[in-house]
Design an enzyme around this catalytic site. Structure first.
Site, PDB file in Angstrom:
ATOM      1  N   GLY A   1       0.774  -1.234   0.000  1.00  0.00           N
ATOM      2  CA  GLY A   1       0.000   0.000   0.000  1.00  0.00           C
ATOM      3  C   GLY A   1       0.807   1.288   0.000  1.00  0.00           C
TER       4      GLY A   1
ATOM      5  N   HIS B   1       0.494   1.474 -13.148  1.00  0.00           N
ATOM      6  CA  HIS B   1       1.284   0.327 -13.611  1.00  0.00           C
ATOM      7  C   HIS B   1       2.755   0.740 -13.657  1.00  0.00           C
ATOM      8  CE1 HIS B   1       2.155  -3.436 -15.579  1.00  0.00           C
ATOM      9  NE2 HIS B   1       2.962  -2.752 -16.372  1.00  0.00           N
TER      10      HIS B   1
HETATM   11  C1  GAR Z   1       3.264  -0.943  -7.455  1.00  0.00           C
HETATM   12  O1  GAR Z   1       4.546  -0.878  -8.019  1.00  0.00           O
HETATM   13  C2  GAR Z   1       2.199  -0.955  -8.547  1.00  0.00           C
HETATM   14  O2  GAR Z   1       2.508  -0.137  -9.632  1.00  0.00           O
HETATM   15  C3  GAR Z   1       2.228  -2.402  -8.937  1.00  0.00           C
HETATM   16  O3  GAR Z   1       2.356  -3.118  -7.723  1.00  0.00           O
HETATM   17  C4  GAR Z   1       3.050  -2.296  -6.769  1.00  0.00           C
HETATM   18  C5  GAR Z   1       2.195  -2.185  -5.526  1.00  0.00           C
HETATM   19  O4  GAR Z   1       2.863  -1.518  -4.495  1.00  0.00           O
HETATM   20  N1  GAR Z   1       1.053  -2.748  -9.676  1.00  0.00           N
HETATM   21  C6  GAR Z   1       1.060  -3.625 -10.686  1.00  0.00           C
HETATM   22  O5  GAR Z   1       2.031  -4.238 -11.029  1.00  0.00           O
HETATM   23  C7  GAR Z   1      -0.282  -3.790 -11.386  1.00  0.00           C
HETATM   24  N2  GAR Z   1      -0.130  -4.418 -12.651  1.00  0.00           N
HETATM   25  P1  GAR Z   1       2.093  -0.845  -3.277  1.00  0.00           P
HETATM   26  O6  GAR Z   1       1.136  -1.888  -2.694  1.00  0.00           O
HETATM   27  O7  GAR Z   1       3.204  -0.526  -2.291  1.00  0.00           O
HETATM   28  O8  GAR Z   1       1.388   0.370  -3.783  1.00  0.00           O
END
Ligand code: GAR
Length: 201
Positions: A13, A110
């Site tokens: 998150g 993304h």
């Molecule tokens: C982030 O880097 C987001 O861009 C990626 O997962 C991570 C989540 O981090 N999303 C994807 O790859 C979607 N295809 P977070 O939970 O710390 O925000």
């Protein structure tokens, strides 16, 4: 009008935190984070929401069909009168039937420059591993609207980030988050919310 925003999460998150922090700094006057929904009951993102005093809900994905999961999610969103949905590290692909109910009302962040390293199977560290394996010298992040094609909706904002000699998937992920995702996502949410002009879903 202030758009009521639901942020959908599955893990740590940090992008949710970037939104909460930008909101606390007064940088998102058109949007209010009204709800955080997690597909994973253990997600640390839920703790971040609680600390910020934001209502939380868990819609578990595991052990349910896509239709059951999405019916639960839609019920939670409708009950809270959500105007705008933000996917922030949400690791479940939503069906065409679901996204068609919310045209240009769902945003996703993304961690690459779409159309590179995106689509089904490209999520989290896998995206950065693929970028390093390919040998690109520049990567970045994209915020886009969600449609029925995974990572295929209209692009709202992009920011480039250099790949450095000796990068690992983890070091690259961290730089893309710090320099691109955490900056772009709150700005994109505010931009879309400010342009909604009173229409809700
Ligand atoms: C982030 O880097 C987001 O861009 C990626 O997962 C991570 C989540 O981090 N999303 C994807 O790859 C979607 N295809 P977070 O939970 O710390 O925000």
């Amino acid at each position: 009008m202030t758009a009521r925003v639901a942020v959908l999460v599955s893990g740590g998150g940090t992008n949710l935190q970037a939104i909460l922090d930008a909101s606390a700094r007064g940088e998102m006057p058109s949007a209010k984070v009204a709800l955080v929904v997690s597909s994973n009951p253990e997600a640390f993102a839920l703790e971040r929401a609680r600390r910020a005093g934001v209502e939380t809900a868990v819609c578990p994905r595991a052990g349910r069909t896509q239709a059951e999961f999405e019916a639960g999610l839609e019920g939670v969103l409708r009950a809270r009168e959500i105007d705008l949905i933000v996917l922030a590290g949400f690791m479940t692909i939503l069906s065409a039937a679901f996204v068609s109910k919310y045209p240009e009302r769902i945003l996703n962040v993304h961690p690459s420059l779409i159309p590179s390293f995106c689509g089904a199977g490209f999520y989290g560290l896998r995206v950065h591993r693929a970028a390093l394996d390919y040998g690109v010298k520049v990567t970045g992040a994209t915020v886009h609207f969600v449609n029925e094609i995974p990572d295929g909706g209209r692009i709202i904002a992009q920011k480039a980030v250099d790949v450095l000699e000796g990068d690992t998937p983890e070091s690259l992920q961290r730089r893309v988050m710090e320099q691109a995702e955490w900056v772009l996502l709150p700005r994109a949410v505010e931009k879309v919310a400010s342009e909604m002009g009173g229409t809700s879903i």
